[in-house]
Write a protein that holds these residues in place. Sequence first.
Motif, PDB file in Angstrom:
ATOM      1  N   ALA A   1     -23.440 -41.045 103.098  1.00 52.78           N
ATOM      2  CA  ALA A   1     -24.299 -39.882 102.938  1.00 52.78           C
ATOM      3  C   ALA A   1     -24.916 -39.896 101.543  1.00 52.78           C
ATOM      4  CB  ALA A   1     -23.511 -38.600 103.154  1.00 52.78           C
ATOM      5  N   ILE A   2     -26.112 -39.387 101.459  1.00 46.40           N
ATOM      6  CA  ILE A   2     -26.822 -39.363 100.170  1.00 46.40           C
ATOM      7  C   ILE A   2     -26.091 -38.501  99.148  1.00 46.40           C
ATOM      8  CG2 ILE A   2     -28.366 -37.459 100.710  1.00 46.40           C
ATOM      9  CD1 ILE A   2     -30.541 -39.157  99.220  1.00 46.40           C
ATOM     10  N   SER A   3     -25.405 -37.464  99.608  1.00 49.00           N
ATOM     11  CA  SER A   3     -24.710 -36.573  98.663  1.00 49.00           C
ATOM     12  C   SER A   3     -23.651 -37.308  97.863  1.00 49.00           C
ATOM     13  CB  SER A   3     -24.111 -35.377  99.392  1.00 49.00           C
ATOM     14  OG  SER A   3     -23.148 -35.819 100.326  1.00 49.00           O
ATOM     15  N   SER A   4     -23.071 -38.356  98.414  1.00 43.00           N
ATOM     16  CA  SER A   4     -22.053 -39.099  97.669  1.00 43.00           C
ATOM     17  C   SER A   4     -22.663 -39.907  96.525  1.00 43.00           C
ATOM     18  CB  SER A   4     -21.282 -40.026  98.607  1.00 43.00           C
ATOM     19  OG  SER A   4     -22.148 -41.007  99.159  1.00 43.00           O
ATOM     20  N   ALA A   5     -23.974 -40.156  96.579  1.00 42.99           N
ATOM     21  CA  ALA A   5     -24.646 -40.909  95.514  1.00 42.99           C
ATOM     22  C   ALA A   5     -25.118 -40.004  94.380  1.00 42.99           C
ATOM     23  CB  ALA A   5     -25.845 -41.666  96.083  1.00 42.99           C
ATOM     24  N   LEU A   6     -25.100 -38.711  94.597  1.00 42.33           N
ATOM     25  CA  LEU A   6     -25.572 -37.761  93.590  1.00 42.33           C
ATOM     26  C   LEU A   6     -24.450 -37.383  92.636  1.00 42.33           C
ATOM     27  CD1 LEU A   6     -27.643 -35.401  95.903  1.00 42.33           C
ATOM     28  CD2 LEU A   6     -28.505 -37.219  94.433  1.00 42.33           C
ATOM     29  N   PRO A   7     -24.790 -37.141  91.374  1.00 42.41           N
ATOM     30  CA  PRO A   7     -23.753 -36.724  90.423  1.00 42.41           C
ATOM     31  C   PRO A   7     -23.278 -35.305  90.721  1.00 42.41           C
ATOM     32  CG  PRO A   7     -25.916 -36.622  89.403  1.00 42.41           C
ATOM     33  CD  PRO A   7     -26.104 -37.238  90.763  1.00 42.41           C
ATOM     34  N   THR A   8     -22.054 -35.032  90.360  1.00 37.56           N
ATOM     35  CA  THR A   8     -21.514 -33.692  90.501  1.00 37.56           C
ATOM     36  C   THR A   8     -21.901 -32.897  89.256  1.00 37.56           C
ATOM     37  OG1 THR A   8     -19.655 -34.510  91.786  1.00 37.56           O
ATOM     38  CG2 THR A   8     -19.410 -32.334  90.772  1.00 37.56           C
ATOM     39  N   VAL A   9     -22.474 -31.749  89.470  1.00 38.64           N
ATOM     40  CA  VAL A   9     -22.914 -30.912  88.367  1.00 38.64           C
ATOM     41  C   VAL A   9     -22.361 -29.512  88.577  1.00 38.64           C
ATOM     42  CG1 VAL A   9     -24.900 -29.907  87.186  1.00 38.64           C
ATOM     43  CG2 VAL A   9     -25.055 -32.224  88.108  1.00 38.64           C
ATOM     44  N   GLU A  10     -21.684 -29.017  87.565  1.00 38.63           N
ATOM     45  CA  GLU A  10     -21.233 -27.634  87.617  1.00 38.63           C
ATOM     46  C   GLU A  10     -22.278 -26.783  86.939  1.00 38.63           C
ATOM     47  OE1 GLU A  10     -17.262 -26.666  86.550  1.00 38.63           O
ATOM     48  OE2 GLU A  10     -16.500 -28.595  87.258  1.00 38.63           O
ATOM     49  N   ALA A  11     -22.621 -25.673  87.574  1.00 41.83           N
ATOM     50  CA  ALA A  11     -23.646 -24.797  87.010  1.00 41.83           C
ATOM     51  C   ALA A  11     -23.332 -23.350  87.344  1.00 41.83           C
ATOM     52  CB  ALA A  11     -25.012 -25.163  87.568  1.00 41.83           C
ATOM     53  N   GLU A  12     -23.643 -22.499  86.408  1.00 36.46           N
ATOM     54  CA  GLU A  12     -23.589 -21.064  86.646  1.00 36.46           C
ATOM     55  C   GLU A  12     -25.022 -20.614  86.835  1.00 36.46           C
ATOM     56  OE1 GLU A  12     -22.428 -16.974  84.289  1.00 36.46           O
ATOM     57  OE2 GLU A  12     -21.479 -18.845  83.680  1.00 36.46           O
ATOM     58  N   VAL A  13     -25.278 -19.889  87.914  1.00 40.10           N
ATOM     59  CA  VAL A  13     -26.638 -19.473  88.235  1.00 40.10           C
ATOM     60  C   VAL A  13     -26.727 -17.959  88.169  1.00 40.10           C
ATOM     61  CG1 VAL A  13     -28.429 -19.485  90.012  1.00 40.10           C
ATOM     62  CG2 VAL A  13     -26.954 -21.487  89.714  1.00 40.10           C
ATOM     63  N   CYS A  14     -27.754 -17.493  87.501  1.00 38.36           N
ATOM     64  CA  CYS A  14     -28.036 -16.064  87.401  1.00 38.36           C
ATOM     65  C   CYS A  14     -29.374 -15.842  88.096  1.00 38.36           C
ATOM     66  CB  CYS A  14     -28.103 -15.663  85.930  1.00 38.36           C
ATOM     67  SG  CYS A  14     -28.299 -13.913  85.667  1.00 38.36           S
ATOM     68  N   LEU A  15     -29.431 -14.956  89.051  1.00 43.16           N
ATOM     69  CA  LEU A  15     -30.612 -14.775  89.885  1.00 43.16           C
ATOM     70  C   LEU A  15     -31.116 -13.351  89.817  1.00 43.16           C
ATOM     71  CD1 LEU A  15     -32.450 -15.851  92.245  1.00 43.16           C
ATOM     72  CD2 LEU A  15     -30.680 -14.989  93.770  1.00 43.16           C
ATOM     73  N   CYS A  16     -32.418 -13.224  89.750  1.00 43.04           N
ATOM     74  CA  CYS A  16     -33.035 -11.913  89.846  1.00 43.04           C
ATOM     75  C   CYS A  16     -34.269 -12.056  90.729  1.00 43.04           C
ATOM     76  CB  CYS A  16     -33.413 -11.373  88.470  1.00 43.04           C
ATOM     77  SG  CYS A  16     -34.094  -9.698  88.551  1.00 43.04           S
ATOM     78  N   GLY A  17     -34.045 -12.186  92.029  1.00 39.27           N
ATOM     79  CA  GLY A  17     -35.145 -12.329  92.978  1.00 39.27           C
ATOM     80  C   GLY A  17     -35.497 -10.984  93.565  1.00 39.27           C
ATOM     81  N   LEU A  18     -36.679 -10.517  93.274  1.00 37.95           N
ATOM     82  CA  LEU A  18     -37.129  -9.223  93.766  1.00 37.95           C
ATOM     83  C   LEU A  18     -38.338  -9.421  94.676  1.00 37.95           C
ATOM     84  CD1 LEU A  18     -36.801  -7.159  90.471  1.00 37.95           C
ATOM     85  CD2 LEU A  18     -35.239  -7.186  92.414  1.00 37.95           C
ATOM     86  N   SER A  19     -38.319  -8.805  95.827  1.00 40.69           N
ATOM     87  CA  SER A  19     -39.379  -8.986  96.820  1.00 40.69           C
ATOM     88  C   SER A  19     -40.601  -8.132  96.515  1.00 40.69           C
ATOM     89  CB  SER A  19     -38.864  -8.607  98.212  1.00 40.69           C
ATOM     90  OG  SER A  19     -37.843  -9.477  98.605  1.00 40.69           O
ATOM     91  N   GLY A  20     -41.766  -8.758  96.664  1.00 35.93           N
ATOM     92  CA  GLY A  20     -43.027  -8.029  96.570  1.00 35.93           C
ATOM     93  C   GLY A  20     -43.464  -7.650  95.168  1.00 35.93           C
ATOM     94  N   VAL A  21     -42.750  -8.077  94.154  1.00 38.97           N
ATOM     95  CA  VAL A  21     -43.101  -7.722  92.781  1.00 38.97           C
ATOM     96  C   VAL A  21     -44.171  -8.692  92.286  1.00 38.97           C
ATOM     97  CG1 VAL A  21     -42.246  -7.412  90.425  1.00 38.97           C
ATOM     98  CG2 VAL A  21     -40.798  -6.803  92.362  1.00 38.97           C
ATOM     99  N   ARG A  22     -45.234  -8.144  91.728  1.00 39.42           N
ATOM    100  CA  ARG A  22     -46.339  -8.963  91.228  1.00 39.42           C
ATOM    101  C   ARG A  22     -46.056  -9.409  89.794  1.00 39.42           C
ATOM    102  NH1 ARG A  22     -49.005  -4.221  92.448  1.00 39.42           N
ATOM    103  NH2 ARG A  22     -49.647  -4.248  90.321  1.00 39.42           N
TER     104      ARG A  22
END
Length: 105
Positions: A1-22
Motif C-alpha cells: 500500500a502507498i501509505s506504507s511508503a509515506l513518512p509518519t508525521v505527528e501533527a496537532e491541528v487547530c481548525l476554524c471552519g465556518l460555513s458561508g463566511v465571506r
Amino acid sequence: AISSALPTVEAEVCLCGLSGVRAEEMAEDLDAAKVSDCLHRTGKGLRHMLKDDGPFDVAVIMAGTNDLADDPEPGDLYQNILALHTACHKAISSTSIKEPSNANN
C-alpha cells in the motif's frame, strides 16, 4: 500500500471552519473573540486565533469563494484575502497563497 511508503508525521491541528463566511467578513473580524457563521456555529477571528491558540507552523486559508456570489470588485476581494494572508505572515514565518481551482477549467 502507498501509505506504507509515506513518512509518519505527528501533527496537532487547530481548525476554524465556518460555513458561508465571506473573506470580507473574515478580514473585518480578524481580532474578534467570537465569530458566527450561517449555521450559528462559532469560531474566532483569524488574528485572535493565531495569538490565542498558537504558535503555528502552517496555516491554510480557504477564503474568497463565498464572496463571489455577491460579484465583488476583484481589488476588494484581493485586499480582503491579503489581510488574512498578512495576519498569518506576521504570526508564521513562511506563507504562500494559492487560488482555488475552477471546476469549469
